[in-house]
Scaffold this motif. Structure first.
Motif, short mmCIF file in Angstrom:
data_model
loop_
_atom_site.label_atom_id
_atom_site.label_comp_id
_atom_site.label_asym_id
_atom_site.label_seq_id
_atom_site.Cartn_x
_atom_site.Cartn_y
_atom_site.Cartn_z
N PRO A 374 0.74 -1.44 0.10
CA PRO A 374 -0.02 0.06 -0.02
C PRO A 374 0.90 1.07 -0.02
O PRO A 374 0.37 2.23 -0.75
CB PRO A 374 -0.72 -0.11 1.29
CG PRO A 374 -0.13 -0.86 2.17
CD PRO A 374 0.82 -2.06 1.18
N GLU A 398 -1.75 2.29 -3.38
CA GLU A 398 -3.40 2.00 -3.26
C GLU A 398 -3.94 3.43 -3.21
O GLU A 398 -4.14 3.99 -1.99
CB GLU A 398 -3.53 1.15 -2.38
CG GLU A 398 -3.23 -0.14 -2.15
CD GLU A 398 -4.09 -1.01 -3.40
OE1 GLU A 398 -5.20 -0.63 -3.63
OE2 GLU A 398 -3.38 -1.98 -3.91
N LEU A 401 -6.79 4.54 -1.07
CA LEU A 401 -6.48 4.69 0.46
C LEU A 401 -6.32 6.08 1.16
O LEU A 401 -6.02 6.86 -0.01
CB LEU A 401 -5.47 3.59 1.01
CG LEU A 401 -5.86 1.95 1.06
CD1 LEU A 401 -4.47 1.56 1.49
CD2 LEU A 401 -6.90 1.63 1.86
N TYR A 477 -8.52 -1.75 2.98
CA TYR A 477 -7.58 -2.23 2.17
C TYR A 477 -8.13 -3.31 1.07
O TYR A 477 -7.82 -3.19 -0.09
CB TYR A 477 -6.02 -3.05 2.58
CG TYR A 477 -5.28 -3.37 1.93
CD1 TYR A 477 -4.61 -2.36 0.93
CD2 TYR A 477 -5.06 -4.74 1.61
CE1 TYR A 477 -3.42 -2.93 0.20
CE2 TYR A 477 -4.20 -5.01 0.80
CZ TYR A 477 -3.27 -4.41 0.06
OH TYR A 477 -2.40 -4.73 -1.07
N PHE A 502 -8.35 0.06 9.22
CA PHE A 502 -7.15 -0.38 8.77
C PHE A 502 -5.96 0.04 9.60
O PHE A 502 -5.34 1.51 9.34
CB PHE A 502 -7.00 -0.20 7.25
CG PHE A 502 -5.57 -0.67 6.54
CD1 PHE A 502 -5.26 -1.78 6.76
CD2 PHE A 502 -5.32 0.28 5.55
CE1 PHE A 502 -4.38 -2.40 6.09
CE2 PHE A 502 -3.96 -0.56 4.91
CZ PHE A 502 -3.56 -1.83 5.18
#
Length: 510
Positions: A374, A398, A401, A477, A502
């Motif tokens: 990530p 990512e 996110l 995620y 997360f």
């Protein structure tokens, strides 16, 4: 190079700490150190002096001297490099370079000296490795603590279960008009009996229901009767004692006592049906690239506090394209979930437990695919004439996110002062006591997906690893969410609230 001894002594030649690496008597080492200050007045160089048999390589430490005693045929360049490492080790354990402080931490210094030299020869170690070796981090010890914590948690659960059984037995006896059983004294010792009602009150240490029940009046006078829950109190006292001795005890939620552990605040409005989507990531990367291991564990937890909403079903949206392994609770209808992505009990006539957290679905992702990281961290230390220039950069891979309260922690050498900061995105903190540089970023998202930090400090490239990362996020995620909650009868929608978190369990670049 043959190193005979390493010592910290006063300017008068009095030994404070001395470690001999070859066979040598106390009288011999004290005589060598006593002769050292007299040799410094002969007008020779200020880095070493020699006699007919040995060489002294030394460095002033304010009012003290760090002295290495070697043979005359040893390599002076290696001796000086070893002396610098010894001089950097001392501030790791002593905040001030005074005789009392050196004496107080003498054993810590001896252990560190043994990591640098073995049988008179220099070991190929740096300051970061010495710090790791002397901490004696043990995987077996971590496993033992985890097992001990599990046993303590099981003991408390068993205590509560027994308490509930005794409380139910007392209520049944009261309904049937029978005499309430009680614990009596032993023999003629004069112990006063205590009713089970008061025992139950002592036992329930963590009541699950919000309503507090007033305890019945206790009998007067001292009591030595057997009390249920004494084992739980002994466990608590044992844990408190360990904490007072400096041990790190993990809380009952299984979370390590680490700065990386961050928890999002609970939601303000909670409905009768509340859902928690929780994910934890554990990631280890190499400093030269390459993902060694990445594991994401997730769970959906259901809590029903409204008795009218016990018979419900959860509609799950699974947008995963990473290859998750899904697993439902044993009481959940697996065929229904596989066919329609709906979570419901096998027996639709039953209700979910009231006022209890129930994990209905969990998932696991384990991979070594770098494309799934990530947040990538690149740390580039490069040696310069005065130390090291370090460049650290991050990039959010990512983009869906949003990471909050991001802290990237970089170890820095001790005893060399604060780092000189160059280009910086965000803020930084220098913790001189723990020898850490913390790079703090409030938010990392698609609008702020990359950034860098540059600083300079004396040291070697290995001194700046491992790099640790911590953050929290309100987005999943693996992109698994609860879209809808319906009643079993009539398929009518039920009001529900949800929260998503997360968080980081371990995120380090070695």
């Amino acid at each position: 190079m043959v190193l005979l001894a390493a010592a910290v002594c006063t300017k008068a030649g009095k030994a404070i700490v001395s470690r001999q690496f070859v066979e040598m008597t106390r009288t011999r080492i004290e005589g060598l150190l006593a002769a050292f200050p007299k040799l410094m007045n002969t007008g020779k160089q200020h880095t070493f002096v020699e006699t007919d048999s040995v060489r002294y390589v030394y460095q002033p430490l304010e009012k003290l001297y760090m002295v290495l005693i070697t043979t005359k045929n040893s390599n002076i360049l290696e001796d000086l490099e070893t002396l610098r490492l010894f001089s950097r080790v001392i501030p790791e354990y002593c905040r001030v370079l005074e005789e009392s402080e050196i004496s107080e931490h003498c054993f810590d210094l001896i252990f560190a000296f043994d990591e640098i030299v073995a049988l008179g020869y220099r070991e190929n170690v740096n300051l970061a490795q010495i710090r790791t070796f002397t901490e004696m981090d043990s995987h077996e010890e971590k496993v033992f603590r985890a097992v001990r914590e599990t046993q303590e948690r099981e003991a408390k659960a068993e205590m509560r279960r027994k308490a509930k059984e005794l409380q139910q037995a007392r209520r049944d006896a009261e309904r049937s008009g029978k005499k309430v059983p009680a614990f009596g004294g032993f023999g003629n010792s004069g112990m006063t009996s205590i009713s089970s009602g008061s025992i139950i009150t002592d036992t329930i240490m963590e009541p699950e229901k919000p309503k507090m029940v007033a305890p019945p009046p206790r009998p007067s006078g001292p009591s030595k009767a057997l009390k249920l829950g004494a084992r739980g109190k002994e466990v608590d006292n044992f844990v408190d004692k360990l904490k007072s001795e400096g041990e790190t005890i993990m809380p009952s939620a299984g979370k390590r006592g680490s700065d990386a552990s961050k928890i999002l605040p609970p939601p303000a409005n909670v409905e009768g049906v509340h859902l928690r989507v929780e994910e934890k990531i554990s990631l280890t990367c190499g400093r030269d690239g390459g993902l060694q291991n990445m594991e994401v564990l997730g769970m959906i937890t259901l809590r029903v506090s409204d008795d009218k909403s016990g018979r419900i079903r959860l509609m799950i949206i699974n947008n995963d394209n990473k290859g998750l392994q899904l697993q439902t609770h044993p009481n959940v209808d697996k065929k229904l979930f596989t066919a329609e992505s709906v979570i419901g009990l096998k027996n639709p006539e039953k209700s979910f437990p009231l006022n209890n957290d129930v994990g209905v679905l969990k998932w696991r992702l384990q991979t070594t695919d770098e494309a799934l990281i990530p947040l990538t961290i690149n740390c580039w230390p490069s040696e310069s004439g005065t130390g090291c220039d370090v460049n650290i950069e991050y990039e959010l891979q990512e983009e869906n996110l949003e990471l909050n309260d991001v802290v990237i922690t970089i170890p820095v050498p001790s005893g060399v002062g604060a780092p000189v900061i160059g280009d910086l995105d965000g803020e930084y903190k220098h913790d001189s006591r723990r020898n850490l540089l913390e790079w703090c970023l409030p938010v990392i998202d698609s609008n702020n997906k990359s950034g860098s930090l540059e600083f300079s400090i004396a040291g070697q490239p290995n001194d700046f690893f491992p790099v640790n990362v911590s953050f929290v996020s309100k987005r999943s995620y693996c992109d698994i969410q609860v879209a809808k909650v319906t009643h079993v009868d009539g398929d009518n929608s039920a009001r529900f609230s949800s929260e998503t978190s997360f968080v980081v369990d371990k995120y380090e670049i070695l």
